[in-house]
Design a protein around this motif. Structure first.
Motif, PDB file in Angstrom:
ATOM      1  N   VAL A   3       0.856  -1.184   0.000  1.00 13.91           N
ATOM      2  CA  VAL A   3       0.000   0.000   0.000  1.00 13.91           C
ATOM      3  C   VAL A   3       0.894   1.236   0.000  1.00 13.91           C
ATOM      4  CG1 VAL A   3      -1.878  -1.166   1.228  1.00 13.91           C
ATOM      5  CG2 VAL A   3      -0.145   0.093   2.519  1.00 13.91           C
ATOM      6  N   ARG A   4       0.293   2.375  -0.319  1.00 16.06           N
ATOM      7  CA  ARG A   4       1.035   3.631  -0.239  1.00 16.06           C
ATOM      8  C   ARG A   4       1.428   3.867   1.217  1.00 16.06           C
ATOM      9  NH1 ARG A   4       0.569   6.429  -4.991  1.00 16.06           N
ATOM     10  NH2 ARG A   4      -1.185   5.821  -6.295  1.00 16.06           N
ATOM     11  N   THR A  70      11.661   5.513   1.528  1.00 15.93           N
ATOM     12  CA  THR A  70      11.980   6.058   0.199  1.00 15.93           C
ATOM     13  C   THR A  70      11.033   5.542  -0.877  1.00 15.93           C
ATOM     14  OG1 THR A  70      13.654   4.338  -0.073  1.00 15.93           O
ATOM     15  CG2 THR A  70      14.404   6.488   0.716  1.00 15.93           C
ATOM     16  N   GLU A  71      10.618   4.291  -0.760  1.00 15.10           N
ATOM     17  CA  GLU A  71       9.676   3.744  -1.739  1.00 15.10           C
ATOM     18  C   GLU A  71       8.253   4.100  -1.326  1.00 15.10           C
ATOM     19  OE1 GLU A  71      10.156  -0.378  -2.747  1.00 15.10           O
ATOM     20  OE2 GLU A  71      12.314  -0.275  -2.376  1.00 15.10           O
ATOM     21  N   GLU A  72       7.450   4.511  -2.289  1.00 16.65           N
ATOM     22  CA  GLU A  72       6.070   4.927  -2.004  1.00 16.65           C
ATOM     23  C   GLU A  72       5.214   3.763  -1.524  1.00 16.65           C
ATOM     24  OE1 GLU A  72       2.728   7.080  -1.370  1.00 16.65           O
ATOM     25  OE2 GLU A  72       4.751   7.845  -1.685  1.00 16.65           O
ATOM     26  N   LYS A  73       5.357   2.593  -2.119  1.00 16.79           N
ATOM     27  CA  LYS A  73       4.538   1.438  -1.735  1.00 16.79           C
ATOM     28  C   LYS A  73       5.326   0.552  -0.770  1.00 16.79           C
ATOM     29  CE  LYS A  73       0.991   1.377  -4.981  1.00 16.79           C
ATOM     30  NZ  LYS A  73      -0.127   0.588  -5.364  1.00 16.79           N
ATOM     31  N   GLN A  74       4.638   0.170   0.308  1.00 13.60           N
ATOM     32  CA  GLN A  74       5.245  -0.635   1.361  1.00 13.60           C
ATOM     33  C   GLN A  74       4.315  -1.786   1.725  1.00 13.60           C
ATOM     34  OE1 GLN A  74       8.289  -0.116   2.782  1.00 13.60           O
ATOM     35  NE2 GLN A  74       8.623   1.627   1.410  1.00 13.60           N
ATOM     36  N   PHE A  75       4.905  -2.839   2.278  1.00 12.51           N
ATOM     37  CA  PHE A  75       4.120  -3.966   2.777  1.00 12.51           C
ATOM     38  C   PHE A  75       3.219  -3.466   3.901  1.00 12.51           C
ATOM     39  CE2 PHE A  75       3.832  -7.805   5.586  1.00 12.51           C
ATOM     40  CZ  PHE A  75       3.009  -8.535   4.754  1.00 12.51           C
TER      41      PHE A  75
END
Length: 146
Positions: A3-4, A70-75
């Protein structure tokens, strides 16, 4: 499921809020036979300690950590770090164990759980309010770019 990162704030709010409501419910039910002004003041003190020393700091720390990914989508479960998973597991195990063993009288369950549950619930609302703030800021930024 990814998800974001701002949605991690919402997930944290739902989980902490749900935990708070459940603990608060147990405390309130135990208060039925244990209401007194003294107990209410002790519950308020328990709330103040947990709010100031644990959950207020936790909301700020985790919000910063989440928003700095840093990454927009994460677990989806990355709203917790390992330490938070351990805290939640310990709190659940300890709480269930204490209630099942009967070590603490209902008056102490009422006092402690009401204060703790309120602090937990407000941590949940803190995450949700941060989600709303970040979400509305994102909308305004997108509208300004148009």
């Amino acid at each position: 499921m990814k998800v974001r990162k701002k949605q991690l704030l919402l997930a944290a709010g739902i989980i902490w809020g749900f935990a708070g409501i459940n603990i608060l419910r147990i405390g309130i039910l135990a208060y039925r036979q244990n209401w007194s002004v003294r107990n209410a003041l002790i519950s308020l003190a328990v709330f103040a300690v947990f709010r100031a020393m644990v959950f207020g700091k936790l909301v700020k720390k985790h919000t910063a950590r989440i928003m700095n990914y840093t990454e927009e989508k994460q677990f989806i479960l990355k709203f917790f770090d390992v330490k938070s998973f351990c805290i939640m597991a310990f709190m659940m195990s300890f709480g269930i164990g204490i209630r099942m063993s009967g070590i603490w009288p209902d008056s102490w369950i009422a006092v402690f759980y009401t204060g703790l549950g309120t602090a937990l619930f407000l941590a949940g609302t803190g995450f949700i309010s941060r989600y709303i703030k970040v979400h509305s800021l994102g909308r305004r930024s997108a509208a300004a770019e148009m």
